[in-house]
Scaffold this motif. Structure first.
Motif, PDB file in Angstrom:
ATOM      1  N   ILE A  86     -22.337  62.158  39.544  1.00 20.10           N
ATOM      2  CA  ILE A  86     -21.678  61.184  40.298  1.00 20.10           C
ATOM      3  C   ILE A  86     -20.520  61.010  39.933  1.00 20.10           C
ATOM      4  O   ILE A  86     -19.929  60.514  38.728  1.00 20.10           O
ATOM      5  CB  ILE A  86     -22.375  60.023  40.553  1.00 20.10           C
ATOM      6  N   ALA A  87     -19.105  61.672  40.758  1.00 17.29           N
ATOM      7  CA  ALA A  87     -18.008  61.649  40.026  1.00 17.29           C
ATOM      8  C   ALA A  87     -17.037  61.411  41.135  1.00 17.29           C
ATOM      9  O   ALA A  87     -17.223  61.823  42.300  1.00 17.29           O
ATOM     10  CB  ALA A  87     -17.455  62.940  39.316  1.00 17.29           C
ATOM     11  N   ASP A  88     -15.704  60.814  40.839  1.00 20.07           N
ATOM     12  CA  ASP A  88     -14.852  60.556  41.863  1.00 20.07           C
ATOM     13  C   ASP A  88     -13.806  61.819  41.971  1.00 20.07           C
ATOM     14  O   ASP A  88     -13.845  62.620  41.230  1.00 20.07           O
ATOM     15  CB  ASP A  88     -14.139  59.263  41.472  1.00 20.07           C
ATOM     16  N   GLU A  89     -13.111  61.511  43.078  1.00 20.36           N
ATOM     17  CA  GLU A  89     -12.154  62.751  43.415  1.00 20.36           C
ATOM     18  C   GLU A  89     -11.312  62.883  42.324  1.00 20.36           C
ATOM     19  O   GLU A  89     -10.804  64.212  42.015  1.00 20.36           O
ATOM     20  CB  GLU A  89     -10.963  62.119  44.548  1.00 20.36           C
ATOM     21  N   GLU A  90     -10.692  61.971  41.334  1.00 24.30           N
ATOM     22  CA  GLU A  90      -9.526  62.434  40.383  1.00 24.30           C
ATOM     23  C   GLU A  90     -10.551  63.196  39.302  1.00 24.30           C
ATOM     24  O   GLU A  90     -10.109  64.164  38.739  1.00 24.30           O
ATOM     25  CB  GLU A  90      -9.365  61.237  39.780  1.00 24.30           C
ATOM     26  N   ALA A  91     -11.757  62.864  39.037  1.00 27.17           N
ATOM     27  CA  ALA A  91     -12.537  63.682  38.008  1.00 27.17           C
ATOM     28  C   ALA A  91     -13.149  64.848  38.466  1.00 27.17           C
ATOM     29  O   ALA A  91     -13.334  65.936  37.744  1.00 27.17           O
ATOM     30  CB  ALA A  91     -13.806  62.853  37.674  1.00 27.17           C
ATOM     31  N   LEU A  92     -13.161  65.070  39.839  1.00 23.12           N
ATOM     32  CA  LEU A  92     -13.389  66.446  40.384  1.00 23.12           C
ATOM     33  C   LEU A  92     -12.332  67.318  40.795  1.00 23.12           C
ATOM     34  O   LEU A  92     -12.548  68.106  41.761  1.00 23.12           O
ATOM     35  CB  LEU A  92     -14.350  65.968  41.540  1.00 23.12           C
ATOM     36  N   ILE A 144     -22.518  64.484  43.609  1.00 24.46           N
ATOM     37  CA  ILE A 144     -22.035  63.489  44.438  1.00 24.46           C
ATOM     38  C   ILE A 144     -20.484  63.361  44.329  1.00 24.46           C
ATOM     39  O   ILE A 144     -20.184  62.638  43.151  1.00 24.46           O
ATOM     40  CB  ILE A 144     -22.833  62.366  44.362  1.00 24.46           C
ATOM     41  N   ARG A 145     -19.724  63.424  45.335  1.00 26.08           N
ATOM     42  CA  ARG A 145     -18.250  63.293  45.235  1.00 26.08           C
ATOM     43  C   ARG A 145     -18.073  61.790  45.957  1.00 26.08           C
ATOM     44  O   ARG A 145     -18.380  61.784  47.036  1.00 26.08           O
ATOM     45  CB  ARG A 145     -17.867  64.462  45.966  1.00 26.08           C
ATOM     46  N   THR A 146     -17.283  61.153  45.082  1.00 28.32           N
ATOM     47  CA  THR A 146     -17.167  59.689  45.827  1.00 28.32           C
ATOM     48  C   THR A 146     -15.699  59.715  45.852  1.00 28.32           C
ATOM     49  O   THR A 146     -14.733  60.221  44.807  1.00 28.32           O
ATOM     50  CB  THR A 146     -17.389  58.665  44.938  1.00 28.32           C
ATOM     51  N   ALA A 147     -15.042  58.782  46.510  1.00 23.95           N
ATOM     52  CA  ALA A 147     -13.465  58.506  47.071  1.00 23.95           C
ATOM     53  C   ALA A 147     -13.032  57.905  45.285  1.00 23.95           C
ATOM     54  O   ALA A 147     -11.783  58.221  45.190  1.00 23.95           O
ATOM     55  CB  ALA A 147     -13.297  57.732  47.944  1.00 23.95           C
ATOM     56  N   ASN A 148     -13.821  56.828  44.776  1.00 24.43           N
ATOM     57  CA  ASN A 148     -13.049  56.219  43.687  1.00 24.43           C
ATOM     58  C   ASN A 148     -13.993  55.586  42.884  1.00 24.43           C
ATOM     59  O   ASN A 148     -15.305  55.863  42.995  1.00 24.43           O
ATOM     60  CB  ASN A 148     -12.340  55.103  44.149  1.00 24.43           C
ATOM     61  N   TYR A 149     -13.702  55.107  41.745  1.00 25.92           N
ATOM     62  CA  TYR A 149     -14.737  54.311  40.912  1.00 25.92           C
ATOM     63  C   TYR A 149     -15.686  53.451  41.405  1.00 25.92           C
ATOM     64  O   TYR A 149     -16.729  53.402  41.164  1.00 25.92           O
ATOM     65  CB  TYR A 149     -13.877  53.643  39.725  1.00 25.92           C
ATOM     66  N   LEU A 158     -28.258  60.885  35.166  1.00 22.07           N
ATOM     67  CA  LEU A 158     -27.348  60.535  35.944  1.00 22.07           C
ATOM     68  C   LEU A 158     -26.146  60.758  35.264  1.00 22.07           C
ATOM     69  O   LEU A 158     -26.180  59.784  34.331  1.00 22.07           O
ATOM     70  CB  LEU A 158     -27.408  59.249  37.081  1.00 22.07           C
ATOM     71  N   LEU A 159     -25.236  61.746  35.366  1.00 23.87           N
ATOM     72  CA  LEU A 159     -24.121  61.566  34.590  1.00 23.87           C
ATOM     73  C   LEU A 159     -22.768  61.329  35.772  1.00 23.87           C
ATOM     74  O   LEU A 159     -22.729  61.796  36.733  1.00 23.87           O
ATOM     75  CB  LEU A 159     -23.602  62.976  34.156  1.00 23.87           C
ATOM     76  N   LEU A 160     -22.195  59.954  35.109  1.00 24.16           N
ATOM     77  CA  LEU A 160     -20.889  59.677  35.735  1.00 24.16           C
ATOM     78  C   LEU A 160     -19.734  60.050  35.324  1.00 24.16           C
ATOM     79  O   LEU A 160     -19.443  60.016  34.124  1.00 24.16           O
ATOM     80  CB  LEU A 160     -21.011  57.820  35.833  1.00 24.16           C
ATOM     81  N   ALA A 161     -18.624  60.185  36.193  1.00 16.09           N
ATOM     82  CA  ALA A 161     -17.161  60.369  35.712  1.00 16.09           C
ATOM     83  C   ALA A 161     -16.329  59.874  36.628  1.00 16.09           C
ATOM     84  O   ALA A 161     -16.513  60.001  37.671  1.00 16.09           O
ATOM     85  CB  ALA A 161     -17.165  62.138  35.267  1.00 16.09           C
ATOM     86  N   SER A 162     -15.072  59.184  36.116  1.00 18.53           N
ATOM     87  CA  SER A 162     -14.187  58.689  36.902  1.00 18.53           C
ATOM     88  C   SER A 162     -12.871  59.157  36.166  1.00 18.53           C
ATOM     89  O   SER A 162     -12.790  58.875  35.107  1.00 18.53           O
ATOM     90  CB  SER A 162     -14.419  57.329  37.060  1.00 18.53           C
ATOM     91  N   ALA A 197     -22.896  54.166  44.191  1.00 16.69           N
ATOM     92  CA  ALA A 197     -23.701  55.220  44.325  1.00 16.69           C
ATOM     93  C   ALA A 197     -24.797  55.215  43.518  1.00 16.69           C
ATOM     94  O   ALA A 197     -26.000  55.474  43.594  1.00 16.69           O
ATOM     95  CB  ALA A 197     -23.121  56.721  44.582  1.00 16.69           C
ATOM     96  N   ALA A 198     -24.299  55.072  42.138  1.00 24.06           N
ATOM     97  CA  ALA A 198     -25.366  55.109  40.824  1.00 24.06           C
ATOM     98  C   ALA A 198     -26.169  54.044  40.750  1.00 24.06           C
ATOM     99  O   ALA A 198     -27.379  54.013  40.804  1.00 24.06           O
ATOM    100  CB  ALA A 198     -24.483  55.069  39.640  1.00 24.06           C
ATOM    101  N   ALA A 199     -25.690  52.670  41.442  1.00 25.22           N
ATOM    102  CA  ALA A 199     -26.467  51.586  41.291  1.00 25.22           C
ATOM    103  C   ALA A 199     -27.480  51.596  42.564  1.00 25.22           C
ATOM    104  O   ALA A 199     -28.735  50.986  42.127  1.00 25.22           O
ATOM    105  CB  ALA A 199     -25.558  50.354  41.591  1.00 25.22           C
TER     106      ALA A 199
END
Ligand code: F6R
Length: 241
Positions: free
Chosen positions: A232-238, A4-9, A194-198, A15-17
């Protein structure tokens, strides 16, 4: 692995919540695996705000945390016990006895590792495990080289991990050198992950996780062996994906 690609933190956290609160609201009984560090803090803020606004209740939720430092008093402000109380547990209606974190002050640390594994089993296993990722690919405190078959164990922290975490301590010397962590096999037993990265600092690790080999030199790559993982990661992490 679903991405899941998100715009930011902020959006990553939301999304995770959303995934977590949906489960908390629909499941009669739920065991959540929780992480500490900077990455999940926004998620915890959203869970608290949802609890305050919508009354989502955690009375029937059980939690097990990934890890804790060894030889850091439980009430030390930098212990993961303190982190979880301050950032989540004290702000929800979860009974304290439903929450579990490894005891890094136990007299017999090997016994504590066994006790923690038994405790996870007694809670019926982990339904949903939340993970962050270290720049070196660690999950929990499973540093590169950790066996994928590992259970809860004692680890020596990598120098890069101590340096990354020194931002929370008065100085690098104050960062503990060892920790107790759930093992990789323990994490992989979770029903869903669920793995998160920002942020850019995680971009190389996320690229290696998604495109690299599955081997023990990069602990997070074990997640390729699991059939229900969402990143679930934001643009910068992706940014390399
Ligand atoms: C913390 C944990 C670690 C962190 C990782 C990333 O309980 O298990 O694996 O998730 O070190 O830390 P942050 O989120 O601070 O970048």
């Amino acid at each position: 692995m679903r991405i899941i690609r998100t715009a930011n933190y902020q959006e990553m956290s939301q999304a995770a919540a959303n995934i977590i609160t949906d489960k908390v609201r629909s499941a009669g009984k739920l065991t959540l695996g929780l992480a500490t560090g900077s990455t999940p803090q926004g998620v915890y803020e959203q869970l608290i705000s949802n609890h305050d606004r919508n009354g989502t209740s955690y009375r029937n939720v059980q939690t097990v945390n990934l890890d804790e430092y060894i030889n850091l008093a439980i009430d030390d402000p930098n212990s993961y016990h303190s982190f979880m109380k301050k950032n989540l547990f004290d702000l929800l209606d979860i009974p304290a006895e439903n929450t579990a974190i490894p005891n890094g002050m136990a007299d017999d640390l090997d016994r504590e590792c066994e006790r923690y594994e038994e405790l996870i089993r007694s809670k019926g296993g982990i339904d949903l495990q939340l993970l962050g990722i270290g720049g070196n690919g660690h999950i929990g405190f499973n540093e590169p080289g950790t066996l994928f078959s590992s259970r809860t164990h004692i680890v020596s922290l990598a120098e890069s991990t101590r340096q990354a975490n020194s931002r929370f301590f008065p100085s690098l010397e104050d960062v503990p050198k060892s920790a107790i962590t759930m093992g990789i096999a323990t994490i992989l037993d979770s029903k869903e992950i669920l793995l998160l990265a920002s942020g850019e600092a995680k971009a190389e690790a996320i690229s290696r996780l998604i495109s690299g080999d599955c081997d023990e030199s990069f602990p997070a790559s074990a997640l390729k062996l699991h059939e229900n993982v969402t990143i679930i990661a934001d643009e910068e992490a992706l940014k390399y994906i």
